[in-house]
Design an enzyme around this catalytic site. Structure first.
Site, PDB file in Angstrom:
ATOM      1  CG  ASP A   9     -19.085  71.966  26.452  1.00  0.00           C
ATOM      2  OD1 ASP A   9     -19.333  72.345  27.611  1.00  0.00           O
ATOM      3  OD2 ASP A   9     -18.123  71.223  26.200  1.00  0.00           O
ATOM      4  CB  SER A  10     -16.142  75.300  27.537  1.00  0.00           C
ATOM      5  OG  SER A  10     -15.965  73.968  27.999  1.00  0.00           O
ATOM      6  CB  CYS A  72     -22.057  73.659  28.980  1.00  0.00           C
ATOM      7  SG  CYS A  72     -21.018  74.546  30.157  1.00  0.00           S
ATOM      8  CD  GLU A 149     -11.582  70.886  25.421  1.00  0.00           C
ATOM      9  OE1 GLU A 149     -11.086  71.276  24.354  1.00  0.00           O
ATOM     10  OE2 GLU A 149     -12.790  70.565  25.526  1.00  0.00           O
ATOM     11  CB  CYS A 181     -18.279  68.209  33.889  1.00  0.00           C
ATOM     12  SG  CYS A 181     -17.279  68.922  32.555  1.00  0.00           S
ATOM     13  CG  HIS A 183     -15.165  68.349  28.924  1.00  0.00           C
ATOM     14  ND1 HIS A 183     -15.981  69.454  28.908  1.00  0.00           N
ATOM     15  CD2 HIS A 183     -14.164  68.610  28.031  1.00  0.00           C
ATOM     16  CE1 HIS A 183     -15.487  70.348  28.051  1.00  0.00           C
ATOM     17  NE2 HIS A 183     -14.379  69.859  27.510  1.00  0.00           N
TER      18      HIS A 183
END
Ligand code: DGL
Length: 276
Positions: A9-10, A72, A149, A181, A183
């Site tokens: 994932d990012s 992701c 984040e 997503c 997140h």
């Protein structure tokens, strides 16, 4: 010997997938890669996302994982073919989008996703492949990942953004909203508060983890299904956490979601994509 899973994932988002995986298969060894130096992915062009996906999967392959779980949606939506090509034969790649599409049986579906995933139309295509009459509304949510984040879940901008992104979905009376997503499950409490109880919130990680378990021949721990259950702490030799950015910041931010503070390594993927 246990097979080792590589998750990518990012940043923090893939932890929601990891957490589901550990809830059901706590014994699975893993390598988690958060490409925090380049988060967010969802604001990038399709070409950038494809180059990043190739690089990240190549790095996981070199860590000798036995399967890749794309934790992701953005790379899943825009670069699944590249990820499979980079993984090569013998290294299966599991995505989120096809897994959830094959399990959802609603005809009016909303999808909250990064701008890149939403404009790719990947969820709409996958859902209509299963049910051509399915109406899908895909909403890009540019504010969410940077705010998540940043880690302040009481930031009023999160609530304001959530209200704005949900509005068109509520106007269309969707039956289910896919958290497109990884997140976004971190915002589940906020979203639940803003939605009527009959609207289903769908986390694709559930379907992906179930498929992964089936392919690895593992029975899930059904009692782990209760919400909010944290998996047990994973010893470092069984679970490796790697990031491309600040390791300490990631360890601190990850702790509330995992239930323990992981040891995190900073790694270099030998980027050819350049600094952003
Ligand atoms: N969590 C990722 C996803 O599911 C990436 C989000 C981002 O970096 O924009 O799309």
């Amino acid at each position: 010997m246990e097979q080792r899973i590589g998750l990518l994932d990012s940043g923090l988002g893939g932890l929601t997938v990891l957490r589901r995986m550990l809830e059901h298969h706590p014994e699975i060894p893993f390598v988690y890669l958060g490409d925090t130096a380049r988060v967010p992915y969802g604001h990038r062009s399709p070409n950038e996302i494809r180059r990043i996906a190739a690089e990240v999967v190549g790095w996981l392959r070199r860590q000798q994982v036995d399967a890749v779980l794309m934790a992701c949606n953005t790379t899943n939506a825009l670069a699944f073919d590249i990820a499979e090509a980079e993984a090569g034969s013998g290294l299966p790649v599991f995505g989120l989008i096809d897994c959830v599409a094959s399990q959802l049986s609603c005809t009016r579906v909303g999808v909250l996703a990064t701008p890149a995933t939403a404009s790719s139309g990947a969820y709409g295509r996958a859902l209509r492949l299963v049910d051509p009459s399915c109406q899908v509304i895909e909403i890009g949510c540019p504010a969410f990942v940077p705010l998540i984040e940043a880690g302040d879940f009481s930031d009023p901008r999160l609530r304001a953004a959530a209200i704005a992104y949900l509005e068109p979905l509520l106007a269309e009376r969707v039956e289910a909203i896919v958290l497109g997503c990884t997140h976004y499950p971190l915002l589940e409490d906020l979203l639940r508060e803003l939605l009527p109880p009959e609207v289903l919130l769908v986390d694709p990680a559930q379907a992906a983890v179930a498929q992964l378990g089936q392919r690895l021949g593992k029975a899930p721990l059904h009692q782990a299904r209760s919400c909010g259950l944290h998996p047990r702490e994973v010893p470092v030799e069984r679970g490796r956490f790697c990031v491309t950015g600040d390791a300490e910041a990631f360890a601190l931010a990850a702790a509330p979601w995992l239930g323990w503070q992981p040891q995190v390594e900073r790694v270099c993927l030998r980027s050819s994509v350049g600094a952003f």
